[in-house]
Design a protein around this motif. Structure first.
Motif, mmCIF file in Angstrom:
data_model
loop_
_atom_site.group_PDB
_atom_site.id
_atom_site.type_symbol
_atom_site.label_atom_id
_atom_site.label_comp_id
_atom_site.label_asym_id
_atom_site.label_seq_id
_atom_site.Cartn_x
_atom_site.Cartn_y
_atom_site.Cartn_z
ATOM 1 N N ASN A 24 21.239 20.288 34.599
ATOM 2 C CA ASN A 24 20.590 20.070 33.302
ATOM 3 C C ASN A 24 19.615 21.206 32.976
ATOM 4 O O ASN A 24 19.532 21.654 31.814
ATOM 5 C CB ASN A 24 19.842 18.731 33.306
ATOM 6 C CG ASN A 24 20.789 17.541 33.314
ATOM 7 O OD1 ASN A 24 21.929 17.644 32.853
ATOM 8 N ND2 ASN A 24 20.333 16.410 33.848
ATOM 9 N N ASN A 25 18.883 21.675 33.994
ATOM 10 C CA ASN A 25 17.949 22.786 33.772
ATOM 11 C C ASN A 25 18.699 24.066 33.376
ATOM 12 O O ASN A 25 18.254 24.823 32.499
ATOM 13 C CB ASN A 25 17.112 23.034 35.014
ATOM 14 C CG ASN A 25 16.142 21.895 35.299
ATOM 15 O OD1 ASN A 25 15.771 21.144 34.383
ATOM 16 N ND2 ASN A 25 15.734 21.735 36.552
ATOM 17 N N GLN A 26 19.829 24.301 34.024
ATOM 18 C CA GLN A 26 20.633 25.472 33.683
ATOM 19 C C GLN A 26 21.170 25.379 32.250
ATOM 20 O O GLN A 26 21.179 26.364 31.503
ATOM 21 C CB GLN A 26 21.779 25.620 34.670
ATOM 22 C CG GLN A 26 21.324 25.993 36.083
ATOM 23 C CD GLN A 26 22.476 26.040 37.060
ATOM 24 O OE1 GLN A 26 23.617 25.747 36.705
ATOM 25 N NE2 GLN A 26 22.176 26.407 38.301
ATOM 26 N N ILE A 27 21.618 24.165 31.883
ATOM 27 C CA ILE A 27 22.114 23.970 30.521
ATOM 28 C C ILE A 27 20.995 24.198 29.507
ATOM 29 O O ILE A 27 21.182 24.857 28.472
ATOM 30 C CB ILE A 27 22.707 22.554 30.368
ATOM 31 C CG1 ILE A 27 23.968 22.425 31.213
ATOM 32 C CG2 ILE A 27 23.022 22.259 28.901
ATOM 33 C CD1 ILE A 27 24.541 21.014 31.224
ATOM 34 N N LEU A 28 19.806 23.685 29.790
ATOM 35 C CA LEU A 28 18.667 23.870 28.894
ATOM 36 C C LEU A 28 18.289 25.345 28.780
ATOM 37 O O LEU A 28 17.964 25.832 27.695
ATOM 38 C CB LEU A 28 17.478 23.049 29.407
ATOM 39 C CG LEU A 28 16.204 23.103 28.546
ATOM 40 C CD1 LEU A 28 16.489 22.565 27.140
ATOM 41 C CD2 LEU A 28 15.082 22.302 29.198
ATOM 42 N N ALA A 29 18.326 26.066 29.911
ATOM 43 C CA ALA A 29 18.007 27.489 29.886
ATOM 44 C C ALA A 29 19.025 28.259 29.035
ATOM 45 O O ALA A 29 18.659 29.149 28.261
ATOM 46 C CB ALA A 29 17.979 28.042 31.312
ATOM 47 N N LEU A 30 20.290 27.893 29.182
ATOM 48 C CA LEU A 30 21.312 28.542 28.366
ATOM 49 C C LEU A 30 21.110 28.236 26.880
ATOM 50 O O LEU A 30 21.297 29.107 26.022
ATOM 51 C CB LEU A 30 22.704 28.080 28.813
ATOM 52 C CG LEU A 30 23.143 28.563 30.208
ATOM 53 C CD1 LEU A 30 24.482 27.935 30.586
ATOM 54 C CD2 LEU A 30 23.235 30.080 30.247
ATOM 55 N N GLN A 31 20.716 27.022 26.577
ATOM 56 C CA GLN A 31 20.442 26.665 25.190
ATOM 57 C C GLN A 31 19.265 27.469 24.633
ATOM 58 O O GLN A 31 19.309 27.962 23.493
ATOM 59 C CB GLN A 31 20.156 25.167 25.082
ATOM 60 C CG GLN A 31 21.379 24.292 25.284
ATOM 61 C CD GLN A 31 21.043 22.814 25.234
ATOM 62 O OE1 GLN A 31 19.872 22.435 25.328
ATOM 63 N NE2 GLN A 31 22.066 21.977 25.097
ATOM 64 N N ASN A 32 18.216 27.632 25.451
ATOM 65 C CA ASN A 32 17.057 28.417 25.013
ATOM 66 C C ASN A 32 17.432 29.878 24.795
ATOM 67 O O ASN A 32 16.984 30.520 23.825
ATOM 68 C CB ASN A 32 15.938 28.306 26.043
ATOM 69 C CG ASN A 32 15.343 26.907 26.104
ATOM 70 O OD1 ASN A 32 15.395 26.169 25.120
ATOM 71 N ND2 ASN A 32 14.789 26.539 27.251
ATOM 72 N N GLN A 33 18.238 30.420 25.695
ATOM 73 C CA GLN A 33 18.683 31.798 25.522
ATOM 74 C C GLN A 33 19.530 31.962 24.258
ATOM 75 O O GLN A 33 19.387 32.945 23.525
ATOM 76 C CB GLN A 33 19.475 32.248 26.753
ATOM 77 C CG GLN A 33 18.627 32.396 28.013
ATOM 78 C CD GLN A 33 19.437 32.818 29.215
ATOM 79 O OE1 GLN A 33 20.653 32.967 29.121
ATOM 80 N NE2 GLN A 33 18.779 32.994 30.354
ATOM 81 N N ALA A 34 20.384 30.990 24.024
ATOM 82 C CA ALA A 34 21.215 31.054 22.817
ATOM 83 C C ALA A 34 20.349 30.990 21.560
ATOM 84 O O ALA A 34 20.573 31.732 20.597
ATOM 85 C CB ALA A 34 22.229 29.912 22.827
#
Length: 232
Positions: free
Chosen positions: A39-49
């Motif tokens: 979930n943290n990785q998904i959130l980080a990817l969302q923030n980067q996007a």
């Protein structure tokens, strides 16, 4: 007759499943941690996007440009300045004019030269006044362009998608203000030129009048009275 059936039975082994609650809790905790990491990785990817999306918006240019209209307004003002009649905005021409037609009336100058210089000075003053009025009219005409461009730039800046577009809108507004300042400077210069030439004309006319008065008085003193016999 009796039948004897012999069977050989294999030994049956019973498998017992033993439930270990501690091991189960540890496995659940490990799985929860792995899920949290995912979930943290998904959130980080969302923030980067989202950051990339914001950066792309900040790089979007303003869809409106007033540069051409501003350049045209400045060019019109410059053309009017270049159309200055007779005595233009040139240091060498001004110096030469004040050595000749605006110079003090020379004692040896002929009456025809004095009259010609006076006429030239008057024509130059009238031309300077005309140039100033034409320039003022041109600057007033530029106000319509400034009004339209200001409204368009303000509307474009309000709908700007990113920082670059906002910066471009601000720069164009500053450029428009600089163009207005240039127009104001041109008007002041034209008015100052007209006033300066008018004052120089009056000063030269006064000096010429003194020279003509001096010549008249000198000529009067040279004329000697004589007796004229009219009747026999």
């Amino acid at each position: 007759m009796a039948l004897l059936i012999l069977t050989s039975a294999a030994p049956v082994r019973a498998q017992l499943v033993v439930f270990d609650p501690n091991n189960y809790a540890q496995n659940v905790l490990t799985a929860a941690r792995e899920l949290q990491q995912i979930n943290n990785q998904i959130l980080a990817l969302q923030n980067q996007a989202q950051m990339l999306i914001n950066q792309s918006r900040n790089l979007v240019q303003l869809p409106y440009s007033s540069l051409i209209q501003l350049q045209q307004s400045i060019q019109r003002t410059q053309d009017l300045l270049k159309q200055a009649q007779r005595l233009a905005y040139d240091v060498q021409q001004i110096e030469q004019a004040f050595k000749t037609i605006y110079a003090p009336a020379a004692a040896g100058a002929s009456a025809a030269d004095l009259v010609s210089n006076a006429r030239t000075r008057w024509q130059t003053s009238v031309a300077a006044l005309e140039d100033a009025l034409k320039l003022q009219a041109g600057v007033v005409g530029n106000l319509d362009t400034v009004k339209g461009q200001s409204a368009a730039l303000i509307a474009a800046s309000q709908g700007a998608a990113g920082a670059l577009a906002v910066t471009q809108a601000g720069n164009q507004i500053l450029a428009m203000q600089a163009q207005q300042l240039a127009d104001l400077t041109a008007v002041v210069a034209a008015q100052g030129r007209a006033q300066g030439l008018s004052m120089a004309e009056r000063a030269a006319a006064q000096d010429q009048a003194r020279e003509q008065l001096r010549r008249f008085l000198t000529q009067s003193q040279m004329d000697q009275p004589s007796n004229v016999r009219m009747f026999h």
